[in-house]
Enzyme design. Sequence first.
Site, PDB file in Angstrom:
ATOM      1  N   ARG A 234       0.859  -1.180   0.000  1.00 16.87           N
ATOM      2  CA  ARG A 234       0.000   0.000   0.000  1.00 16.87           C
ATOM      3  C   ARG A 234       0.899   1.236   0.000  1.00 16.87           C
ATOM      4  NH1 ARG A 234      -3.441  -2.778  -1.505  1.00 16.87           N
ATOM      5  NH2 ARG A 234      -5.510  -3.191  -0.647  1.00 16.87           N
ATOM      6  N   GLU A 263      -2.667   7.497  -4.881  1.00 12.16           N
ATOM      7  CA  GLU A 263      -3.049   6.832  -6.130  1.00 12.16           C
ATOM      8  C   GLU A 263      -4.536   6.964  -6.461  1.00 12.16           C
ATOM      9  OE1 GLU A 263      -1.929   2.694  -5.095  1.00 12.16           O
ATOM     10  OE2 GLU A 263      -4.057   2.200  -5.333  1.00 12.16           O
ATOM     11  N   HIS A 295      -0.995  -0.210  -9.726  1.00  8.03           N
ATOM     12  CA  HIS A 295      -1.736  -1.157  -8.883  1.00  8.03           C
ATOM     13  C   HIS A 295      -2.249  -2.353  -9.707  1.00  8.03           C
ATOM     14  CE1 HIS A 295      -3.725  -1.212  -4.700  1.00  8.03           C
ATOM     15  NE2 HIS A 295      -3.647  -2.454  -5.164  1.00  8.03           N
TER      16      HIS A 295
HETATM   17  P1  NAD Z   1      -1.396 -11.324   5.117  1.00  7.29           P
HETATM   18  O1  NAD Z   1      -2.396 -10.879   6.143  1.00  7.29           O
HETATM   19  O2  NAD Z   1      -1.301 -12.763   4.769  1.00  7.29           O
HETATM   20  O3  NAD Z   1       0.073 -10.831   5.564  1.00  7.29           O
HETATM   21  C1  NAD Z   1       0.331  -9.588   6.127  1.00  7.29           C
HETATM   22  C2  NAD Z   1       1.439  -9.761   7.163  1.00  7.29           C
HETATM   23  O4  NAD Z   1       1.772  -8.480   7.689  1.00  7.29           O
HETATM   24  C3  NAD Z   1       1.016 -10.653   8.356  1.00  7.29           C
HETATM   25  O5  NAD Z   1       1.964 -11.676   8.572  1.00  7.29           O
HETATM   26  C4  NAD Z   1       0.963  -9.669   9.510  1.00  7.29           C
HETATM   27  O6  NAD Z   1       1.325 -10.270  10.756  1.00  7.29           O
HETATM   28  C5  NAD Z   1       1.983  -8.638   9.082  1.00  7.29           C
HETATM   29  N1  NAD Z   1       1.849  -7.389   9.807  1.00  7.29           N
HETATM   30  C6  NAD Z   1       0.737  -6.832  10.348  1.00  7.29           C
HETATM   31  N2  NAD Z   1       1.044  -5.691  10.978  1.00  7.29           N
HETATM   32  C7  NAD Z   1       2.388  -5.530  10.851  1.00  7.29           C
HETATM   33  C8  NAD Z   1       3.306  -4.556  11.303  1.00  7.29           C
HETATM   34  N3  NAD Z   1       2.901  -3.522  12.036  1.00  7.29           N
HETATM   35  N4  NAD Z   1       4.611  -4.710  10.965  1.00  7.29           N
HETATM   36  C9  NAD Z   1       5.029  -5.770  10.246  1.00  7.29           C
HETATM   37  N5  NAD Z   1       4.205  -6.728   9.800  1.00  7.29           N
HETATM   38  C10 NAD Z   1       2.901  -6.608  10.090  1.00  7.29           C
HETATM   39  O7  NAD Z   1      -1.707 -10.439   3.849  1.00  7.29           O
HETATM   40  P2  NAD Z   1      -1.226 -10.706   2.338  1.00  7.29           P
HETATM   41  O8  NAD Z   1      -2.297 -11.423   1.610  1.00  7.29           O
HETATM   42  O9  NAD Z   1       0.150 -11.242   2.352  1.00  7.29           O
HETATM   43  O10 NAD Z   1      -1.249  -9.207   1.769  1.00  7.29           O
HETATM   44  C11 NAD Z   1      -0.308  -8.244   2.249  1.00  7.29           C
HETATM   45  C12 NAD Z   1      -0.683  -6.878   1.733  1.00  7.29           C
HETATM   46  O11 NAD Z   1      -0.511  -6.834   0.318  1.00  7.29           O
HETATM   47  C13 NAD Z   1      -2.164  -6.487   1.923  1.00  7.29           C
HETATM   48  O12 NAD Z   1      -2.386  -5.918   3.199  1.00  7.29           O
HETATM   49  C14 NAD Z   1      -2.397  -5.484   0.834  1.00  7.29           C
HETATM   50  O13 NAD Z   1      -2.169  -4.181   1.340  1.00  7.29           O
HETATM   51  C15 NAD Z   1      -1.324  -5.809  -0.206  1.00  7.29           C
HETATM   52  N6  NAD Z   1      -1.892  -6.271  -1.488  1.00  7.29           N
HETATM   53  C16 NAD Z   1      -1.567  -5.591  -2.625  1.00  7.29           C
HETATM   54  C17 NAD Z   1      -2.084  -6.014  -3.856  1.00  7.29           C
HETATM   55  C18 NAD Z   1      -1.734  -5.311  -5.139  1.00  7.29           C
HETATM   56  O14 NAD Z   1      -2.387  -5.563  -6.165  1.00  7.29           O
HETATM   57  N7  NAD Z   1      -0.725  -4.456  -5.181  1.00  7.29           N
HETATM   58  C19 NAD Z   1      -2.932  -7.116  -3.893  1.00  7.29           C
HETATM   59  C20 NAD Z   1      -3.213  -7.802  -2.717  1.00  7.29           C
HETATM   60  C21 NAD Z   1      -2.690  -7.379  -1.508  1.00  7.29           C
END
Ligand code: NAD
Length: 331
Positions: A234, A263, A295
């Site tokens: 993000r 964005e 994105h």
């Molecule tokens: P997920 O929930 O499986 O993993 C997120 C991880 O971040 C978890 O292990 C969590 O413990 C950790 N986390 C939470 N708070 C934290 C902190 N303060 N410091 C460090 N780590 C922390 O989620 P995911 O499916 O792996 O997705 C991750 C992120 O990717 C989503 O939150 C989303 O913002 C982003 N995303 C982007 C796209 C894109 O098209 N660009 C698509 C999907 C997801």
Amino acid sequence: MKIAVFSAKRYDRDFLTAANETAGHQLRFFDEMLDQESAALAAGYEAVCIFVNDRADAGVLKALAAAGTRLVALRCTGFNNVDLQAAAELGLKVVRVVTYSPYSVAEHAVALLQAINRKIHRAYNRTRDSNFALDGLMGFDLHGKTVAVVGTGKIGCVFAKIMLGFGCRVIGYDKYPSETFTALGASYAQPGEIGAKADIISLHCPLTPETHHIVNADTLARAKRGALLINTSRGGLVDTEAVIEALKSGQLGGLAIDVYEQEADLFFRDLSNTIVADDVFQRLLSFPNVIVTGHQAFFTEEAITTICETTINSVSEFAEGRPLTNEIKAS
Ligand code: NAD
């Protein structure tokens, strides 16, 4: 059930319509992004389906609830654009797509890394202009380098596994460390250590008040000089102005992003005939060692299919009074 789909693009229409074939909900697609003004379009729709940059703050949710909406279905993973507390107070249920293809995003992060390191964006332009000189195109071997993964969840773990396959050393930071990550052959480190050791930093944690501008002037100053930063998570994780300063001084060796804090005013539309007024974004684009994609990390056939099927299934669960598998509640 009647569903108002906001920010609907052609692919949303196609894939949601296909996913809805058996369920038979009434889908109405709106080009508009959901905000205070467009919320009126959802009058009489029990479900509203939104995407990453639609705004579901307290005011918008209040307007939706007053006009009959009872379910907000996010067709994405992140939910930083929804005021969950306000939704709970208004009796609105909120669902998201917890899991689709983590490969889509992780593989895109690798594509960005490879492109920024080996200057593929510059090579592409040069060879089309019959310029086959190599000056300025030198990269480095990924093999043997240290990669930091911030957020070792589903996407972070897939990314880590791929990087380990390249022969990299993978270190990670997560608020909630997991054995899945260490079982891959990666290890955990403290944020300071990560910054100091990493040749490449890839962000995969959610945007929360705690992670807002997790990459800032201070963390950049403590990073290894010349490190590459990849952000497919993000935009708000990164203080863009601090990144620009770090790029100018050479402290940051390159930046590849799929997300940008502002964005919502830019992405998912064709602005090629307009003047983009965002000076910070324009400054970013002026660097030869910056790549921006709009994105699109999630944008694979497999991911969109699962996103649309999960969204329709969530609406069906709600319509039939079944437990909501993908509900998110205010913590
Ligand atoms: P997920 O929930 O499986 O993993 C997120 C991880 O971040 C978890 O292990 C969590 O413990 C950790 N986390 C939470 N708070 C934290 C902190 N303060 N410091 C460090 N780590 C922390 O989620 P995911 O499916 O792996 O997705 C991750 C992120 O990717 C989503 O939150 C989303 O913002 C982003 N995303 C982007 C796209 C894109 O098209 N660009 C698509 C999907 C997801």
